[in-house]
Design a protein around this motif. Structure first.
Motif, mmCIF file in Angstrom:
data_model
loop_
_atom_site.group_PDB
_atom_site.id
_atom_site.type_symbol
_atom_site.label_atom_id
_atom_site.label_comp_id
_atom_site.label_asym_id
_atom_site.label_seq_id
_atom_site.Cartn_x
_atom_site.Cartn_y
_atom_site.Cartn_z
ATOM 1 N N LYS A 495 -5.730 2.852 6.060
ATOM 2 C CA LYS A 495 -6.465 3.762 6.597
ATOM 3 C C LYS A 495 -6.070 3.870 8.372
ATOM 4 O O LYS A 495 -6.491 3.098 9.136
ATOM 5 C CB LYS A 495 -8.375 2.893 6.490
ATOM 6 N N PRO A 496 -6.539 5.378 8.841
ATOM 7 C CA PRO A 496 -7.228 5.683 8.367
ATOM 8 C C PRO A 496 -5.783 7.139 7.803
ATOM 9 O O PRO A 496 -4.804 6.823 8.093
ATOM 10 C CB PRO A 496 -7.544 6.556 9.742
ATOM 11 N N PHE A 497 -6.125 7.844 6.991
ATOM 12 C CA PHE A 497 -5.511 8.910 6.035
ATOM 13 C C PHE A 497 -5.433 9.948 5.967
ATOM 14 O O PHE A 497 -7.134 10.441 6.174
ATOM 15 C CB PHE A 497 -5.068 8.093 4.612
ATOM 16 N N THR A 498 -4.650 11.321 6.657
ATOM 17 C CA THR A 498 -5.098 12.521 5.822
ATOM 18 C C THR A 498 -4.407 13.132 5.039
ATOM 19 O O THR A 498 -5.030 12.200 3.903
ATOM 20 C CB THR A 498 -4.188 13.105 6.889
ATOM 21 N N LEU A 499 -5.711 14.121 4.244
ATOM 22 C CA LEU A 499 -5.107 14.656 2.947
ATOM 23 C C LEU A 499 -3.843 14.332 2.416
ATOM 24 O O LEU A 499 -3.396 14.554 1.335
ATOM 25 C CB LEU A 499 -5.878 15.993 3.077
ATOM 26 N N SER A 500 -2.779 15.464 3.488
ATOM 27 C CA SER A 500 -1.627 15.318 2.832
ATOM 28 C C SER A 500 -1.021 13.957 2.788
ATOM 29 O O SER A 500 -0.095 14.026 1.502
ATOM 30 C CB SER A 500 -0.366 15.974 3.772
ATOM 31 N N GLU A 501 -1.431 12.764 3.436
ATOM 32 C CA GLU A 501 -0.417 11.209 2.945
ATOM 33 C C GLU A 501 -1.624 11.250 2.003
ATOM 34 O O GLU A 501 -0.914 10.226 1.094
ATOM 35 C CB GLU A 501 -0.879 10.659 4.100
ATOM 36 N N LEU A 502 -2.721 11.349 1.197
ATOM 37 C CA LEU A 502 -3.230 11.257 0.258
ATOM 38 C C LEU A 502 -2.799 11.756 -1.010
ATOM 39 O O LEU A 502 -2.835 10.879 -2.232
ATOM 40 C CB LEU A 502 -5.032 11.258 -0.023
ATOM 41 N N GLY A 503 -2.625 12.886 -0.465
ATOM 42 C CA GLY A 503 -1.941 13.218 -2.197
ATOM 43 C C GLY A 503 -0.184 13.495 -1.944
ATOM 44 O O GLY A 503 -0.042 13.116 -3.396
ATOM 45 N N GLN A 504 0.477 12.758 -1.192
ATOM 46 C CA GLN A 504 1.594 12.351 -1.795
ATOM 47 C C GLN A 504 2.295 11.231 -2.595
ATOM 48 O O GLN A 504 2.091 10.780 -3.114
ATOM 49 C CB GLN A 504 2.249 12.603 0.042
ATOM 50 N N ILE A 505 0.618 9.943 -1.786
ATOM 51 C CA ILE A 505 0.110 9.043 -2.992
ATOM 52 C C ILE A 505 -0.008 9.231 -4.009
ATOM 53 O O ILE A 505 1.223 8.090 -4.518
ATOM 54 C CB ILE A 505 -0.354 8.093 -1.613
ATOM 55 N N LEU A 506 -1.448 9.632 -3.888
ATOM 56 C CA LEU A 506 -1.388 9.853 -5.369
ATOM 57 C C LEU A 506 -0.269 10.919 -6.754
ATOM 58 O O LEU A 506 0.003 10.464 -8.219
ATOM 59 C CB LEU A 506 -2.394 10.656 -5.599
ATOM 60 N N HIS A 507 0.367 11.223 -5.954
ATOM 61 C CA HIS A 507 1.936 12.202 -6.445
ATOM 62 C C HIS A 507 2.858 11.214 -7.247
ATOM 63 O O HIS A 507 3.462 11.226 -8.371
ATOM 64 C CB HIS A 507 2.411 13.229 -5.282
ATOM 65 N N LYS A 508 3.285 10.819 -6.099
ATOM 66 C CA LYS A 508 4.220 9.299 -6.485
ATOM 67 C C LYS A 508 3.586 8.666 -7.626
ATOM 68 O O LYS A 508 4.694 7.882 -8.164
ATOM 69 C CB LYS A 508 4.438 8.408 -4.653
ATOM 70 N N LEU A 509 2.520 8.260 -6.975
ATOM 71 C CA LEU A 509 1.690 7.196 -8.182
ATOM 72 C C LEU A 509 2.035 7.923 -9.997
ATOM 73 O O LEU A 509 2.382 6.346 -10.265
ATOM 74 C CB LEU A 509 -0.013 6.546 -7.765
ATOM 75 N N PHE A 510 1.151 8.969 -10.399
ATOM 76 C CA PHE A 510 1.372 9.218 -11.169
ATOM 77 C C PHE A 510 2.793 9.355 -11.727
ATOM 78 O O PHE A 510 3.276 9.964 -12.694
ATOM 79 C CB PHE A 510 0.796 10.687 -11.272
ATOM 80 N N GLU A 511 3.838 9.799 -10.575
ATOM 81 C CA GLU A 511 5.189 10.341 -10.822
ATOM 82 C C GLU A 511 5.572 9.355 -11.442
ATOM 83 O O GLU A 511 6.661 9.037 -11.862
ATOM 84 C CB GLU A 511 5.706 10.825 -9.825
ATOM 85 N N SER A 512 5.786 7.682 -10.918
ATOM 86 C CA SER A 512 5.989 6.659 -11.478
ATOM 87 C C SER A 512 5.786 6.469 -12.766
ATOM 88 O O SER A 512 5.793 5.602 -13.215
ATOM 89 C CB SER A 512 5.933 5.402 -10.058
ATOM 90 N N LYS A 513 4.020 6.660 -13.170
ATOM 91 C CA LYS A 513 3.357 6.827 -14.629
ATOM 92 C C LYS A 513 3.942 7.226 -15.029
ATOM 93 O O LYS A 513 4.720 6.553 -16.204
ATOM 94 C CB LYS A 513 1.942 6.834 -14.151
ATOM 95 N N ALA A 514 4.616 8.368 -15.496
ATOM 96 C CA ALA A 514 5.034 10.049 -15.916
ATOM 97 C C ALA A 514 6.185 9.176 -16.524
ATOM 98 O O ALA A 514 7.510 9.072 -17.304
ATOM 99 C CB ALA A 514 5.358 10.610 -15.620
ATOM 100 N N ASP A 515 6.923 8.640 -15.228
ATOM 101 C CA ASP A 515 8.962 8.009 -15.872
ATOM 102 C C ASP A 515 8.395 6.757 -16.804
ATOM 103 O O ASP A 515 8.902 6.084 -17.140
ATOM 104 C CB ASP A 515 9.244 7.557 -14.403
#
Length: 515
Positions: A495-515
């Motif tokens: 914190k504090p985080f921006t909209l783009s940072e939050l989107g990238q973190i979740l994208h990376k999280l779900f990307e690793s989940k898919a792998d």
């Protein structure tokens, strides 16, 4: 026995007594001479009669200089009334132990622990003086350390609360920028965002000061960090700054907040050395050190940063002390800036050194190990990445929950909210039963008066070993933030985080989940 024999016996006894008296005197003088304390005797009027040989060693006076002198001549003015009372106590047969000061031959005060008592059978008093100057310094430094620790705890708490406020500010700015079509207003939002980012950097310095724990290192452009830190430190100052950065300066894996504080402290130190103004020269170069380098650093590639002023310089006497905690030559200085810089650089396995000449100026050099990932450039304004899924947000601050929810909705996610760990566990378990389970959980690390993220993830992992959880905190220096996977988290966001940072973190999280 004849008279002659009787006289001879008396003479023999007297000589034996005299010899015994001399032996006793020699014995006592040997004890006094070899005592680790300074021993003096004074008459009832306060004049010094005797001193042992420690006088010269402890105070710099010669024995002949003080014998016959009034003892009050060795006492600082502000303590004379106190010592006159102690002399009166002696004349009334009262012994005692107390702390005071005496003035040494060079005019400096010496802190003392004094034990005084009358000498039985003589009109004199004995005073044993122990030099406790170093002990008093240690006590003062311990008190300073305790005060700094208290301030550090306060600073950490302020930074955490301030980062929660900034999270709401950053989030709302990110959302407003998305809907703002008028260019001029959009540019104003960008400027507000930049100002908020500087506030974020200030809270990071507060966290560094608070000794919040392990470093949070990442690959960083030192070029940008040096320029930002130097310009920020000199804002509003009459001192100029010339910055020379080597083309294609290598990147380093560092804690950005801490290295920013180092540059900030060195710039402020240089600025204070030039009270009438001037120009500070900051330079950064790529250097390669061999195994035989005099800096005792490992062989390899380093970034060498120098901060040069043309100020008053540092005396040879003080140059070895400038990195000592609490050492300062400034009347209002804390002696904390350069010692903090030294500690941070050493914590990064680097090196800091100083070169200085009185009335010419001072140059401070920093060596930071370069990273092999030196050419991974940072995007200036990354686009936000949308996604899909059900997210559980745990945070005790309503404004943080609100803005995080708005940001997640904008990114395409469904959101539910809880205030603490107990609620998070209950809602997460219920979601599993209803078949609408959460794809990820974003948890605040610290919840005042409730269960925080660290304890919550331990319990949720027992229920669902496959849980995907992101830890969020305004305490970016916390060990959990530095090594989040060790504690069971799959991602981290400061914190504090921006909209783009939050989107990238979740994208990376779900990307690793898919792998």
């Amino acid at each position: 026995m004849s008279l002659n024999e009787h006289l001879q016996e008396e003479i023999f006894e007297r000589k034996r007594a005299e010899k015994k008296l001399v032996a006793t005197k020699t014995y006592v003088e040997s004890i006094l001479a070899n005592s680790l304390d300074l021993i003096i005797t004074i008459k009832k009027d306060g004049n010094i009669v005797y001193t042992n040989r420690h006088l010269d060693y402890e105070t710099g006076y010669k024995r002949e200089d003080v014998q016959g002198k009034y003892i009050m001549e060795l006492i600082p003015e502000h303590l004379k009334e106190f010592m006159l009372k102690k002399l009166k106590d002696l004349n009334e047969g009262i012994s005692g132990i107390y702390e005071t000061q005496i003035i040494k031959a060079d005019g400096t005060p010496m802190d003392c622990l004094i034990s005084q008592a009358p000498v039985e059978g003589f009109d004199e008093f004995i005073i044993a003086i122990k030099n406790i100057t170093e002990r008093k310094k240690m006590e003062t430094e311990l008190l300073k350390a305790q005060k700094l620790e208290s301030v550090g705890i306060l600073a950490g708490g302020i930074a955490h609360d301030f980062n929660n406020l900034l999270t709401a500010i950053f989030g709302n700015i990110s959302l407003a920028k998305m809907y703002m079509m008028e260019r001029e207003v959009y540019n104003h939002l960008v400027e507000i965002e930049k100002a908020s980012l500087r506030a974020k950097n200030m809270t990071q310095q507060l966290l560094t000061f608070s000794k919040g724990g392990a470093q949070v290192k990442k690959i960083t452009s030192l070029d940008e960090l040096i320029r930002d830190s130097a310009n920020f430190a000199l804002r509003g100052s009459k001192v100029n700054c010339d910055i020379f950065i080597s083309p294609e300066l290598w990147h380093a894996e560092v804690d950005e907040g801490q290295i920013s504080q180092v540059i900030n402290n060195l710039i402020i130190n240089a600025q204070q050395a030039m009270p009438d103004g001037g120009t500070i020269q900051v330079q950064a170069d790529n250097v390669t050190l061999g195994s035989d380098n005099v800096l005792a650093l490992k062989a390899g590639d380093y970034i060498k940063i120098s901060v040069k002023d043309h100020g008053i310089g540092i005396s040879e006497e003080n140059i070895q002390k400038i990195f000592d905690p609490y050492f300062t030559t400034k009347p209002d200085g804390s002696g904390f800036g350069l010692s903090t810089a030294y500690s941070i650089v050493k914590g990064h396995d680097g090196h800091i050194k100083v070169e200085s000449k009185p009335d010419i100026g001072t140059t401070l050099y920093i060596y930071i190990a370069a990273s092999p990932k030196r050419f991974q450039l940072k995007q200036k304004d990354p686009a936000f990445i949308k996604g899909r899924g059900n997210i559980l947000v745990m945070d005790d601050e309503e404004m943080v929950r609100f803005v995080t929810g708005k940001m997640l909705y904008q990114l395409g996610y469904e959101v539910e909210f809880v205030k603490n760990g107990d609620e998070a566990i209950k809602v997460y378990k219920q979601s599993k039963k209803t078949g609408k389970s959460f794809d990820a959980v974003i948890m605040d690390l610290t919840v005042p008066g409730g269960m925080g993220g660290k304890e919550t993830i331990n319990k949720l992992l027992k229920f669902d070993p496959g849980i995907k959880a992101v830890v969020a905190s305004g305490y970016s220096n916390d060990p959990v933030m530095a090594d989040y996977k060790k504690y069971g988290f799959s991602g981290v966001v400061c914190k504090p985080f921006t909209l783009s940072e939050l989107g990238q973190i979740l994208h990376k999280l779900f990307e690793s989940k898919a792998d």
